[in-house]
Every structure is written in structure tokens, then in C-alpha cells.
Scaffold this motif. Structure first.
Motif, mmCIF file in Angstrom:
data_model
loop_
_atom_site.group_PDB
_atom_site.id
_atom_site.type_symbol
_atom_site.label_atom_id
_atom_site.label_comp_id
_atom_site.label_asym_id
_atom_site.label_seq_id
_atom_site.Cartn_x
_atom_site.Cartn_y
_atom_site.Cartn_z
ATOM 1 N N MET A 1 10.247 55.822 47.841
ATOM 2 C CA MET A 1 11.435 56.639 47.255
ATOM 3 C C MET A 1 12.143 55.627 46.477
ATOM 4 S SD MET A 1 14.178 58.764 49.129
ATOM 5 C CE MET A 1 13.233 60.151 49.330
ATOM 6 N N LYS A 2 12.528 56.218 45.488
ATOM 7 C CA LYS A 2 13.655 55.340 44.547
ATOM 8 C C LYS A 2 14.966 56.007 44.492
ATOM 9 C CE LYS A 2 10.081 53.639 41.486
ATOM 10 N NZ LYS A 2 9.532 53.404 40.161
ATOM 11 N N LEU A 3 15.979 55.182 44.334
ATOM 12 C CA LEU A 3 17.216 55.723 44.352
ATOM 13 C C LEU A 3 18.042 55.340 43.003
ATOM 14 C CD1 LEU A 3 18.653 55.688 47.989
ATOM 15 C CD2 LEU A 3 17.560 57.633 46.803
ATOM 16 N N VAL A 4 18.493 55.926 42.340
ATOM 17 C CA VAL A 4 19.175 55.236 40.861
ATOM 18 C C VAL A 4 20.814 55.515 41.202
ATOM 19 C CG1 VAL A 4 19.791 55.894 38.799
ATOM 20 C CG2 VAL A 4 17.656 56.171 39.244
ATOM 21 N N ILE A 5 21.512 54.226 41.110
ATOM 22 C CA ILE A 5 22.796 54.241 41.620
ATOM 23 C C ILE A 5 23.614 53.725 40.220
ATOM 24 C CG2 ILE A 5 24.624 52.836 43.085
ATOM 25 C CD1 ILE A 5 22.185 51.612 44.488
ATOM 26 N N GLY A 6 24.447 54.700 40.003
ATOM 27 C CA GLY A 6 25.358 54.588 38.689
ATOM 28 C C GLY A 6 26.504 53.726 39.165
ATOM 29 N N LEU A 7 26.815 52.687 38.357
ATOM 30 C CA LEU A 7 27.833 51.793 38.635
ATOM 31 C C LEU A 7 28.902 51.788 37.455
ATOM 32 C CD1 LEU A 7 26.628 48.446 40.377
ATOM 33 C CD2 LEU A 7 27.415 50.439 41.425
ATOM 34 N N ASP A 8 30.105 51.459 37.847
ATOM 35 C CA ASP A 8 31.110 51.667 36.752
ATOM 36 C C ASP A 8 31.856 50.571 36.668
ATOM 37 O OD1 ASP A 8 32.670 51.756 39.103
ATOM 38 O OD2 ASP A 8 33.931 53.409 38.866
ATOM 39 N N GLY A 9 31.749 49.372 37.478
ATOM 40 C CA GLY A 9 32.551 48.213 37.237
ATOM 41 C C GLY A 9 33.676 48.229 37.976
ATOM 42 N N LYS A 15 31.737 52.198 46.190
ATOM 43 C CA LYS A 15 31.491 53.448 47.248
ATOM 44 C C LYS A 15 30.129 53.623 46.773
ATOM 45 C CE LYS A 15 36.356 54.831 47.265
ATOM 46 N NZ LYS A 15 36.926 55.896 46.710
ATOM 47 N N ALA A 16 29.713 53.830 45.845
ATOM 48 C CA ALA A 16 28.309 54.301 45.602
ATOM 49 C C ALA A 16 27.432 53.298 45.963
ATOM 50 C CB ALA A 16 28.089 54.706 44.203
ATOM 51 N N LEU A 17 27.398 52.233 45.817
ATOM 52 C CA LEU A 17 26.445 50.885 46.308
ATOM 53 C C LEU A 17 26.427 51.111 47.710
ATOM 54 C CD1 LEU A 17 24.996 48.785 44.827
ATOM 55 C CD2 LEU A 17 26.977 47.440 45.400
ATOM 56 N N GLU A 18 27.529 51.286 48.235
ATOM 57 C CA GLU A 18 27.504 51.271 49.907
ATOM 58 C C GLU A 18 26.862 52.337 50.396
ATOM 59 O OE1 GLU A 18 28.368 49.586 53.395
ATOM 60 O OE2 GLU A 18 28.509 48.485 51.531
ATOM 61 N N PHE A 19 27.194 53.489 49.724
ATOM 62 C CA PHE A 19 26.527 54.762 50.318
ATOM 63 C C PHE A 19 24.975 54.575 49.897
ATOM 64 C CE2 PHE A 19 24.576 58.982 49.800
ATOM 65 C CZ PHE A 19 25.155 59.609 50.470
ATOM 66 N N ASN A 22 23.316 52.033 52.444
ATOM 67 C CA ASN A 22 23.148 52.695 54.063
ATOM 68 C C ASN A 22 21.986 53.706 53.872
ATOM 69 O OD1 ASN A 22 25.368 51.164 54.940
ATOM 70 N ND2 ASN A 22 26.872 52.810 54.463
ATOM 71 N N LEU A 23 22.039 54.538 52.831
ATOM 72 C CA LEU A 23 20.808 55.559 52.837
ATOM 73 C C LEU A 23 19.496 54.789 52.838
ATOM 74 C CD1 LEU A 23 20.256 58.637 52.666
ATOM 75 C CD2 LEU A 23 20.252 58.282 50.442
ATOM 76 N N ALA A 24 19.374 53.619 52.171
ATOM 77 C CA ALA A 24 18.300 53.076 51.695
ATOM 78 C C ALA A 24 17.671 52.325 53.159
ATOM 79 C CB ALA A 24 18.332 52.021 50.807
ATOM 80 N N ASN A 25 18.661 51.802 53.859
ATOM 81 C CA ASN A 25 18.439 51.217 55.077
ATOM 82 C C ASN A 25 18.001 52.143 56.352
ATOM 83 O OD1 ASN A 25 19.037 48.433 54.877
ATOM 84 N ND2 ASN A 25 21.074 48.971 55.009
ATOM 85 N N THR A 76 24.133 41.895 46.596
ATOM 86 C CA THR A 76 24.572 42.442 47.811
ATOM 87 C C THR A 76 23.341 43.283 48.342
ATOM 88 O OG1 THR A 76 26.690 42.812 46.915
ATOM 89 C CG2 THR A 76 25.933 44.422 48.578
ATOM 90 N N LEU A 77 22.431 43.971 47.517
ATOM 91 C CA LEU A 77 21.476 44.682 47.998
ATOM 92 C C LEU A 77 20.190 44.064 48.535
ATOM 93 C CD1 LEU A 77 21.563 47.634 45.316
ATOM 94 C CD2 LEU A 77 22.275 47.635 47.793
ATOM 95 N N THR A 78 19.884 42.923 47.910
ATOM 96 C CA THR A 78 18.805 41.866 48.310
ATOM 97 C C THR A 78 19.337 41.290 49.707
ATOM 98 O OG1 THR A 78 19.401 40.381 46.467
ATOM 99 C CG2 THR A 78 17.723 42.009 46.014
ATOM 100 N N GLU A 79 20.615 40.885 49.448
ATOM 101 C CA GLU A 79 20.893 40.242 50.836
ATOM 102 C C GLU A 79 20.820 40.825 52.006
ATOM 103 O OE1 GLU A 79 24.707 38.379 49.692
ATOM 104 O OE2 GLU A 79 23.668 36.577 48.975
ATOM 105 N N ALA A 80 20.953 42.491 52.104
ATOM 106 C CA ALA A 80 20.791 43.308 52.921
ATOM 107 C C ALA A 80 19.330 43.558 53.203
ATOM 108 C CB ALA A 80 21.499 44.620 52.590
ATOM 109 N N GLY A 81 18.389 42.745 52.576
ATOM 110 C CA GLY A 81 16.877 42.938 52.723
ATOM 111 C C GLY A 81 16.312 44.186 51.993
ATOM 112 N N LEU A 82 17.113 44.595 51.071
ATOM 113 C CA LEU A 82 16.492 45.959 50.163
ATOM 114 C C LEU A 82 15.963 45.174 48.974
ATOM 115 C CD1 LEU A 82 19.729 48.283 50.790
ATOM 116 C CD2 LEU A 82 17.427 48.330 51.940
ATOM 117 N N THR A 83 15.036 46.313 48.416
ATOM 118 C CA THR A 83 14.366 46.116 47.195
ATOM 119 C C THR A 83 15.273 46.578 46.072
ATOM 120 O OG1 THR A 83 12.374 45.959 48.068
ATOM 121 C CG2 THR A 83 12.465 46.293 45.673
ATOM 122 N N ALA A 84 15.562 46.048 45.287
ATOM 123 C CA ALA A 84 16.669 46.269 44.129
ATOM 124 C C ALA A 84 16.464 45.767 42.742
ATOM 125 C CB ALA A 84 18.152 46.167 44.450
ATOM 126 N N ARG A 85 16.639 46.360 41.659
ATOM 127 C CA ARG A 85 16.559 45.834 40.493
ATOM 128 C C ARG A 85 17.619 46.752 39.527
ATOM 129 N NH1 ARG A 85 13.355 49.229 37.196
ATOM 130 N NH2 ARG A 85 11.954 50.845 38.514
#
Length: 143
Positions: A1-9, A15-19, A22-25, A76-85
Motif C-alpha cells: 500500500m502507498k500513502l501520499v502525505i502532503g506537507l506544508d512546512g 500532524k499529517a506526518l504523525e497520522f 501511525n497508520l503505516a505502523n 523521521t519516517l525512516t528512523e521509525a522503520g518505515l519506507t519513505a521517499r
């Protein structure tokens, strides 16, 4: 599954990143695609010199966005053991996020709402309505 996270700086993007984290975990396999859109319109008439300067400015904007917003999020995501780009693009916020999600085969777009401004201020005007109503994948808005 792939999730797109829109960041705003802004902190709302956190909040979106944390959500999304948690969902990906909770999933067996998930790739997170962190997206930052720099608003830009191609409908500007300029001289060749102005276009060259604009191109240089666009490249600088991408580098700054990567350094200040996207790379820390990926870390942050990779340190949590997740795959992110990351994907950083210029364009209309809603259209660009939708295009990325669709072309990547994402299952969901995750963005955040905030009164602080930045991406959320832009997206919770006509861009929010466009993204929520017209996105080709489900959109989750984190408050």
C-alpha cells in the motif's frame, strides 16, 4: 500500500506526518510518499532572461524545500522503520498532489488542517474543495 502525505512546512504538516506514520505502523507493508508542492503557475509571459532566472529560482526553491521540510520528514519516517521517499514539485497544490497520488497508485492522500497558514490555508480554500471533491483516491484531512 502507498500513502501520499502532503506537507506544508508548518506544524500542521507534522500532524499529517504523525497520522500517516501511525497508520503505516499498523500495516504489514506500506510506502509513504512525502509531497511538498511549491505553488507555481506556468501561465506567465516572460522574456528569455526572466525564464532563465525563474528556472534557477525554481531549482533553489526545491533545494530549500528538501532541506527544511522534506528531508527531516523522511528522516523521521525512516528512523521509525518505515519506507519513505520524497517528491517536491511546482504547480497547483490540489492538482499536483492528486496527480502524484494517481500516478504512484496511492491508496490514500493525507493532509492536515490548520489556521496557521501555509499549505493548509491554501488548501482549505478552493484547493481543499478541489482535492477532496476531485482526487482520484480517498483524502484524509487531519485536524
Amino acid at each position: 500500500m502507498k500513502l501520499v502525505i502532503g506537507l506544508d512546512g508548518q506544524s500542521s504538516g507534522e500532524k499529517a506526518l504523525e497520522f500517516a506514520k501511525n497508520l503505516a505502523n499498523r500495516m504489514e507493508s506500506c510506502e509513504l510518499i512525502v509531497v511538498y508542492v511549491i505553488e507555481w503557475s506556468p501561465f506567465s509571459f516572460q522574456t528569455a532572461e526572466e525564464n532563465a532566472q525563474r528556472h534557477k529560482r525554481r531549482e533553489e526553491e526545491i533545494a530549500i524545500a528538501m532541506e527544511r521540510v522534506v528531508n527531516p520528514a523522511i528522516k523521521t519516517l525512516t528512523e521509525a522503520g518505515l519506507t519513505a521517499r520524497a517528491v517536491v514539485r511546482h504547480g497547483d497544490v490540489a492538482d499536483t498532489i492528486d496527480d502524484i497520488a494517481h500516478s504512484e497508485g496511492a491508496s490514500q492522500i493525507i493532509v492536515a488542517r490548520s489556521s496557521a497558514g501555509g499549505f493548509s490555508k491554501r488548501i482549505f480554500g478552493s484547493s481543499t474543495a478541489n482535492l477532496v471533491m476531485d482526487a482520484r483516491v480517498p483524502v484524509t484531512v487531519v485536524v
